[in-house]
Design a protein around this motif. Structure first.
Motif, short mmCIF file in Angstrom:
data_model
loop_
_atom_site.label_atom_id
_atom_site.label_comp_id
_atom_site.label_asym_id
_atom_site.label_seq_id
_atom_site.Cartn_x
_atom_site.Cartn_y
_atom_site.Cartn_z
N THR A 110 0.81 -1.20 -0.14
CA THR A 110 0.06 -0.14 -0.17
C THR A 110 0.88 1.34 -0.11
O THR A 110 0.06 2.40 -0.45
CB THR A 110 -1.01 -0.14 1.18
OG1 THR A 110 -0.05 -0.38 2.31
CG2 THR A 110 -2.23 -0.98 0.80
N GLY A 111 2.00 1.12 0.24
CA GLY A 111 2.95 2.30 0.29
C GLY A 111 2.76 3.38 1.33
O GLY A 111 2.56 3.06 2.35
N TYR A 236 9.75 18.12 3.23
CA TYR A 236 10.03 16.72 4.18
C TYR A 236 9.48 17.20 5.50
O TYR A 236 10.29 17.31 6.53
CB TYR A 236 11.50 16.41 4.17
CG TYR A 236 12.15 16.18 2.82
CD1 TYR A 236 11.78 14.40 2.42
CD2 TYR A 236 12.90 16.88 2.01
CE1 TYR A 236 12.33 14.21 1.20
CE2 TYR A 236 13.26 16.35 0.71
CZ TYR A 236 13.12 15.14 0.42
OH TYR A 236 13.44 14.80 -0.92
N VAL A 237 8.45 16.95 5.68
CA VAL A 237 7.62 17.36 7.00
C VAL A 237 7.08 16.11 7.44
O VAL A 237 6.18 15.97 8.44
CB VAL A 237 6.43 18.59 7.07
CG1 VAL A 237 7.31 19.79 6.61
CG2 VAL A 237 5.36 18.14 5.70
N GLY A 238 7.69 14.93 6.76
CA GLY A 238 7.04 13.67 7.55
C GLY A 238 6.38 12.76 6.40
O GLY A 238 6.30 13.13 5.33
N VAL A 239 6.69 11.73 6.53
CA VAL A 239 6.00 10.52 5.94
C VAL A 239 5.09 9.61 6.58
O VAL A 239 5.53 9.25 7.58
CB VAL A 239 7.34 9.60 4.99
CG1 VAL A 239 6.51 8.46 4.30
CG2 VAL A 239 8.02 10.49 4.37
N GLU A 240 4.11 9.13 6.41
CA GLU A 240 3.12 8.33 6.73
C GLU A 240 2.82 7.18 6.06
O GLU A 240 2.44 7.23 4.97
CB GLU A 240 1.83 8.92 7.12
CG GLU A 240 1.91 10.31 8.15
CD GLU A 240 0.75 11.18 8.37
OE1 GLU A 240 -0.22 11.01 7.44
OE2 GLU A 240 0.62 11.84 9.06
N PRO A 241 3.06 5.75 6.62
CA PRO A 241 2.80 4.55 6.00
C PRO A 241 1.45 4.40 5.90
O PRO A 241 0.36 4.73 6.91
CB PRO A 241 3.19 3.51 7.04
CG PRO A 241 3.28 4.11 8.32
CD PRO A 241 3.38 5.48 8.13
N MET A 242 0.70 3.82 5.00
CA MET A 242 -0.69 3.59 4.59
C MET A 242 -1.12 2.22 5.02
O MET A 242 -1.17 1.46 4.27
CB MET A 242 -0.92 3.80 3.22
CG MET A 242 -0.54 5.12 2.78
SD MET A 242 -0.91 5.51 0.84
CE MET A 242 -2.57 5.24 0.57
N THR A 243 -1.08 2.10 6.25
CA THR A 243 -1.28 0.83 7.05
C THR A 243 -2.61 0.65 7.89
O THR A 243 -2.81 -0.18 8.85
CB THR A 243 0.00 0.56 7.96
OG1 THR A 243 0.23 1.51 8.84
CG2 THR A 243 0.91 0.25 7.01
N ALA A 244 -3.56 1.81 7.91
CA ALA A 244 -4.53 1.76 8.91
C ALA A 244 -5.48 0.52 8.73
O ALA A 244 -5.78 0.20 9.93
CB ALA A 244 -5.60 2.89 8.66
N PRO A 245 -5.52 -0.16 7.75
CA PRO A 245 -6.33 -1.46 7.78
C PRO A 245 -5.70 -2.64 8.42
O PRO A 245 -6.49 -3.73 8.61
CB PRO A 245 -6.52 -1.68 6.10
CG PRO A 245 -6.20 -0.35 5.39
CD PRO A 245 -5.26 0.43 6.38
#
Length: 315
Positions: A110-111, A236-245
């Protein structure tokens, strides 16, 4: 009716499509699920110059080529926003906004997505001067002045990288000191091509019909507003994984990234992860593709073991 597959791949970026290629070529039934068009972040990249085999290729074009490869052995593709995955040990249920699917193995691809500033001009110039990846786009700004927004490890690391290419790099930070590791700070401060703007609250990314011309910011101490000349802006103010599910599967670290071993296995048998969603350092197309190949083969091996166990029990 619940549709059943050997392998379901959640996400159809470069890692997911490569996994689909390897798994389907092993004669497994494969479905790729994605909430948008296949290709992932490649669709937002004007040109890719660091993928082997192509001196330069449009991001969407590379996505099309990968999709053709991914589906040549029968892998299917459909839209669907995954809400959750339920582990039943010998199979998994994938619950989407449009129904349920069942698979013996699941590959998560999911990136991740970069946090945005949410200021005027950011979306307008995305891919036309606004970037979230210096390794991807830095070469387009050789001998030009660029700005890096942020003050953590990623911002400073990418600022140092850009200094090899740009004529000048200005790191714009909303605080009066960096949050990056001390060794990175020392390297940045020692680099003659890197300058700093402190206590800066970015208000707008300014440009004309063709390109970016400046970063407009407010000095949080003096309350004065300024324009910083720049032809490129790297955020570059942060990266969030798409892992909620996947939060209930027990496969995430404290920051939400998926933990895997070197062969893409997670802590749950039959669930694998590839690409930017993994807990790792470099997030690039090339290593996502490599991980996709590993996961496709790992899923095949897992299903073989599952079949052997079933036959052993029946005997």
């Amino acid at each position: 009716m619940v549709k059943k597959y050997d392998v379901i791949i959640i996400g159809a970026g470069p890692g997911g499509m490569t996994a689909a290629l390897y798994a389907s070529r092993a004669n497994l039934s494969v479905l790729m699920l994605d909430r948008g068009i296949y290709g992932g972040q490649m669709n937002n990249t004007a040109a890719i110059e660091n993928y082997p085999g192509f001196a330069s290729i449009l991001g969407p074009e590379l996505g099309e080529k990968m999709y053709a490869s991914a589906t040549q052995f029968g892998a299917e593709y459909t839209y669907g926003t995954v809400k959750s995955v339920v582990d039943h040990q010998d199979h998994k249920t994938i619950i989407t906004d449009d129904g349920e699917y069942e698979a013996k193995a699941v590959i998560i691809a999911t990136g991740a997505e970069h946090r945005h500033l949410g200021v005027p001009g950011e979306e307008q110039y995305s891919g036309r001067g606004v970037s979230y990846c210096a390794v991807c786009d830095g070469a387009f700004f050789k001998n030009k002045e660029v700005a890096v927004i942020g003050g953590g490890d990623s911002a400073v690391e990418e600022g140092i990288y850009l200094a090899q290419l740009a004529s000048k790099v200005t790191i714009v930070h909303r605080r009066d000191s960096l949050r990056a590791q001390k060794i990175l700070q020392r390297r940045a401060f020692a680099n003659e091509k890197i300058e700093f703007v402190w206590n800066a609250d970015v208000q707008e990314i300014v440009g004309d019909d063709q390109k970016i011309t400046a970063v407009h910011y407010r000095d949080k101490v003096t309350n004065e507003e300024h324009d910083l000349p720049a032809t490129g802006v790297f955020i570059y103010v942060g990266v969030e994984p798409m892992t909620a599910p996947f939060k209930d599967l027990g496969i995430l670290d404290e920051a939400g990234w998926i933990k895997t071993d070197e062969t893409t296995h997670t802590a749950v048998p039959g669930i694998f992860a590839v690409g930017d969603v993994r807990q790792k350092h470099l997030r690039q197309i090339a290593n996502a593709v490599g991980e996709g190949g590993l996961a496709g083969q790992a899923a095949f091996d897992y299903l073989q073991e599952l079949q052997d166990e079933t036959q052993s029990v029946e005997a």
